[in-house]
Design a protein around this motif. Structure first.
Motif, short mmCIF file in Angstrom:
data_model
loop_
_atom_site.label_atom_id
_atom_site.label_comp_id
_atom_site.label_asym_id
_atom_site.label_seq_id
_atom_site.Cartn_x
_atom_site.Cartn_y
_atom_site.Cartn_z
N TYR A 40 0.77 -1.18 0.01
CA TYR A 40 -0.09 0.08 -0.08
C TYR A 40 0.90 1.34 -0.04
CZ TYR A 40 -4.74 -1.97 0.24
OH TYR A 40 -5.69 -2.61 -0.22
N LEU A 41 2.02 1.11 0.87
CA LEU A 41 2.82 2.30 0.71
C LEU A 41 3.50 2.56 -0.75
CD1 LEU A 41 5.06 1.87 3.89
CD2 LEU A 41 3.24 3.38 3.54
N SER A 44 0.57 4.11 -2.73
CA SER A 44 0.38 5.62 -2.60
C SER A 44 1.30 6.29 -3.30
CB SER A 44 0.17 5.86 -1.13
OG SER A 44 1.37 5.74 -0.53
N GLU A 45 2.39 5.73 -3.77
CA GLU A 45 3.49 6.47 -4.47
C GLU A 45 3.46 6.24 -5.92
OE1 GLU A 45 5.43 8.70 -3.20
OE2 GLU A 45 5.49 8.32 -1.25
N TYR A 46 2.49 5.18 -6.19
CA TYR A 46 2.57 4.76 -7.80
C TYR A 46 2.24 5.97 -8.75
CZ TYR A 46 1.50 2.17 -12.01
OH TYR A 46 1.34 1.73 -13.17
N THR B 15 -2.98 6.18 4.55
CA THR B 15 -1.63 5.49 3.98
C THR B 15 -0.86 6.56 3.48
OG1 THR B 15 -3.07 5.50 1.89
CG2 THR B 15 -2.96 3.47 3.15
N GLY B 16 -1.16 7.67 3.01
CA GLY B 16 -0.23 8.75 2.79
C GLY B 16 0.79 8.83 3.95
N LEU B 18 1.21 6.87 6.67
CA LEU B 18 1.81 5.78 6.56
C LEU B 18 3.26 5.76 5.66
CD1 LEU B 18 -0.42 2.69 7.01
CD2 LEU B 18 1.13 3.50 8.89
N ALA B 19 3.02 6.19 4.56
CA ALA B 19 4.02 6.47 3.45
C ALA B 19 5.08 7.44 4.08
CB ALA B 19 3.48 6.77 2.48
N GLY B 174 3.25 10.10 -2.87
CA GLY B 174 2.17 9.84 -1.87
C GLY B 174 2.23 10.72 -0.79
N GLU B 175 3.10 11.62 -0.43
CA GLU B 175 2.95 12.66 0.60
C GLU B 175 2.20 14.00 0.02
OE1 GLU B 175 7.60 13.48 1.09
OE2 GLU B 175 6.56 14.14 3.09
#
Lengths: 409, 406
Positions: A40-41, A44-46, B15-16, B18-19, B174-175
């Motif tokens: 999931y991390l 969220s970056e994809y 999730t962001g 967490l990222a 993500g951020e």
């Protein structure tokens, strides 16, 4: 050690059950949670590639991204850095760019899961997993390399070379870039005879020198194309950038533009054989000179010469001519003829420019999977054929579309 | 390849977060920076011989030597801080800052460089100075009577950074998405005069886009190399957007040069009302972010933390578009502005020319004085300049009205 398997189907990702857990349910839970949260991390970056048309976007699946996103090369170059240019430049529906660069030699190994399919797509099916790339700089093998000067205005061969042990332009530090400059300029000072020449550093050239280089069409500018700037290649401009050329202005080297070096042999008229002779001679001499000092070019059997952009792997070679084809270029079969001869056309300003006065830049399509000699011979044979077609059309005769030539020899 | 199930907007902000946390933990070592350390300071030091910006004036080899081995917890290094200043030598007449922060910690880890830059840029502000924050709009005196025949519009803007995330030069996709999600949540809970709508840059319709352009609200992908060389345009337009209230008087930019840019504006000269809306709106938004344990970045010394050191303190630019055709051609115009602690810009904003004698006049200071104090200077100063303009129209002299240095 249990291993999850990831099945990807129509964009949905399924985590299959683990098969064997010797440590019991707590370990399973911990591992599962770690895996899910890692996935999931990464998700969220994809990057959002929905509007994109480039080779990177076509090949970067969420699974590949998850696999590679935390890796780095020994120098610290990451996947996000490598793909940034492709994320920032969605591309054009008609023109498919590569969308990814290498920051160093190791990028091609560490990010192979993404780069190998990109290379295969871009190089028309060359499979880096199983095939080998041939290198051949013996220019004596070229035949019929003298074109009709009434049609061919100029002939040119270019390639690039990278210095092993130093990072590539997207990632190099100022110190590395200066080292590239030092190594190459030092070697070039050893060239003799018709190759004797001089270095013009971008930071130190006089206005007069600059004007002369512009008039000779030698000067390169700070990159403005976002394809290059988004990959970080214009950083610290113009530090450690420069141009070297021989006194006769037929052999030219760019230092620290899009690659460590770009090597160009050129002259007016149609003597491609002589241009390629000089090209090979000069390249081999430069290689000898840097080897004397303990350096070498980046090269391997799988990918040939290693350069910043995957599109330039293999030979990195573009051999071309400016040729007058006013009648042929208007014939509807022109594109097909070029395709079958494995040639590409550009305008006389180079990539992404238009032709002027029926004069086209015609060069080889391929870079990887065939040797330098093979590619130059392809250009020689192809251009001779095009000139024949032009002459036939002048005489009112019809022309034939040649059968497609074999790609990998 | 699309991935509808895992499309970023579907994922909750968590999730962001967490990222962000995981990346911070994983990246306490910046491998590339370690690799660079094998080269000497001399070999790496940038060539700043042609440069005219604050960073170039301050950065010595000694400072660079001291800082080059460091990195913030998220992996931002001194080379990252200065890249924009190295790539943009600047202009002999216009002194840019030439460096940016990648996260809140940059201002601590790279103190040796940033403190002198801050001092140069903010009128001698010392590392021991304290910055006052005052967003109590009731403390503003006057400001509701600027002559609308001269003052065409009034506007106050500032920036805010969300604690727990790195800044635009450094942040990951993500951020940025997590910031967007938190912002949408905060803004969509606003009511009354603040009720409004969010327009994501990658999701707006053509009609919406044209309306936003017509309203002068839409921001574009940065083209200025000052910003692009600092990495702020990466992944455009992912997680960027514009929120505004239905009245079109309160506007928030998400993920442009800062996490948030907050703007209150309206036609005419009622700066008092503009400032009230500004303060009330900001405080409402801040409450919501705080509830999620993501308040705004702020400290006693530097005030509100933003990407560019020039925007520290209040980050506030309060200004008007005002017609000053006569005053602007007066020999003492520049001096008057300097004494009033104001600056002029063209009506297109920074680095544009004025059109038809209409100028953008705003506060010059950001750090070392409060929001109320800065807006007060604008209100008092513009009022005075309009009176001067009227005098000049009547052919009278303004020599007796030239103010003392504020």
């Amino acid at each position: 050690m249990p291993s999850p398997s990831l099945i990807e189907s129509k964009g949905f990702v399924l985590l299959t059950a683990f098969t064997f857990f010797p440590e019991g349910p707590n370990a399973y839970l911990k591992y599962h949670l770690f895996f899910i949260s890692h996935f999931y991390l990464c998700s969220s970056e994809y990057p959002d590639l929905r509007q994109h048309n480039n080779c990177m976007a076509s090949n970067l699946t969420p699974a590949i991204y998850a696999k590679l996103c935390d890796k780095t090369t020994p120098n610290g170059y990451t996947l996000d850095q490598a793909i940034q240019t492709g994320v920032d430049n969605p591309g054009h529906p008609f023109i498919k760019t590569v969308g990814m660069v290498a920051g160093d030699e190791e990028s091609y190994e560490v990010f192979a899961d993404l780069l190998d399919p990109i290379i295969k797509e871009r190089h028309n099916g060359y499979d880096p997993c199983v095939m080998k790339h041939p290198t051949d700089l013996d220019s004596s093998k070229i035949h019929s390399g003298q074109f009709d000067d009434r049609y061919v205005l100029s002939s040119r061969v270019r390639t690039g070379r990278s210095i092993r042990g130093l990072s590539l332009p997207p990632a190099c530090t100022r110190a590395e870039r200066r080292e590239v400059e030092r190594v190459v300029v030092d070697a070039l000072a050893g060239l003799k005879g018709d190759l004797t020449g001089r270095y013009y550093s971008l930071t130190q050239m006089t206005e007069k020198e600059q004007q002369q280089l512009i008039d000779d069409h030698f000067l390169f500018d700070k990159p403005v194309s976002p394809l290059l700037t988004c990959a970080g290649m214009a950083r610290d401009w113009p530090d450690a950038r420069g141009i070297w050329h021989n006194n006769e202005k037929t052999f030219l080297i760019w230092i620290n533009e899009e690659d460590h070096t770009r090597v160009i042999s050129m002259e007016k008229g149609g003597n491609m054989k002589r241009v390629f002779d000089r090209f090979c001679r000069g390249l081999k001499e430069v290689e000898r000179l840097i080897q004397e000092r303990g350096w070498e070019f980046m090269w391997n059997e799988r990918l040939g010469y290693i350069l910043t952009c995957p599109s330039n792997l293999g030979t990195g070679l573009r051999a071309g001519v400016h040729v007058k084809l006013p009648l042929l270029s208007k014939d509807p079969r022109f594109s097909k003829i070029l395709d079958n001869l494995r040639l590409q056309k550009r305008g006389t300003g180079g990539v992404d420019t238009a032709a002027v006065g029926g004069v086209f830049d015609i060069s080889n399509l391929d870079r990887l999977g065939q040797s330098e000699v093979q590619l130059v011979q392809t250009v020689v044979d192809g251009v001779n054929y095009l000139i024949e077609c032009e002459k036939r059309l002048e005489r009112g005769q019809d022309i034939k579309v040649p059968p497609p030539i074999k790609q990998f020899k | 390849m699309t991935d509808p199930f895992l499309r970023p907007s579907v994922l909750p902000p968590l999730t962001g977060v967490l990222a962000a946390g995981a990346r911070t933990a994983a990246m306490t070592k910046n491998c590339h920076n370690d690799y660079k350390m094998k080269f000497t300071t001399d070999e790496e030091f940038p060539d700043l011989s042609l440069h005219n910006n604050h960073m170039a004036k301050v950065l010595t080899k000694e400072i660079y030597e001291k800082l080059r081995s460091k990195s913030t917890p998220s992996g931002f290094t001194v080379d990252d801080v200065i890249q924009t200043g190295v790539d943009n030598p600047g202009h002999p007449f216009i002194m840019t800052v030439g460096c940016v922060a990648g996260d809140e910690e940059s201002y601590e880890v790279f103190k040796e460089l940033l403190d002198p830059v801050i001092s140069d840029r903010h009128g001698g502000y010392k590392p021991t100075d304290k910055h006052k924050t005052d967003l109590n709009f009731e403390n503003l005196k006057g400001g509701d009577d600027l002559d609308p025949n001269y003052v065409l519009s009034s506007r106050v803007r500032t920036g805010r950074s969300i604690k727990g995330f790195t800044l635009p030069p450094h942040n990951s996709r993500g951020e940025r998405r997590a910031i967007q999600n938190l912002s949408i949540e905060a803004l969509s809970s606003l009511e009354g005069e603040f009720k409004g709508k969010y327009y994501p840059l990658d999701g707006m319709t053509d009609a919406e886009q044209e309306q936003l352009i017509a309203d002068h609200f839409l921001f574009d992908k940065p083209v200025s190399p000052l910003l692009t060389c600092a990495g702020m345009a990466r992944d455009w337009p992912d997680a960027r957007g514009i929120w505004h209230n239905d009245n079109k008087t309160f506007l928030v930019w998400v993920n442009e040069e800062d996490h948030l840019r907050v703007i209150s504006m309206q036609k005419g000269g009622n700066m008092k009302e503009v400032f009230k809306r500004f303060c009330v709106g900001l405080q409402k938004i801040e409450e919501i972010f705080k509830k999620h344990n993501h308040g705004f970045m702020w400290n006693e010394h530097l005030g509100y933390i933003l990407t560019c050191p020039s925007n520290l303190g209040t980050g506030l630019r309060g200004g008007v578009h005002v017609k000053l055709p006569k005053l602007s051609t007066h020999a003492k115009f520049e001096e008057i502005l300097t004494r009033l602690r104001l600056q002029k810009r063209g009506t297109g904003g920074v680095d544009t020319a004025s059109v038809g004698g209409v100028f953008d006049i705003s506060n010059a200071d950001r750090l070392g004085s409060s929001e109320v104090e800065q807006v007060q200077l604008v209100v008092d100063g513009v009022k005075l300049m309009v009176e001067m303009e009227k005098k000049l129209e009547k052919g009278e002299s303004i020599d007796g009205m030239i103010p003392a240095q504020k």
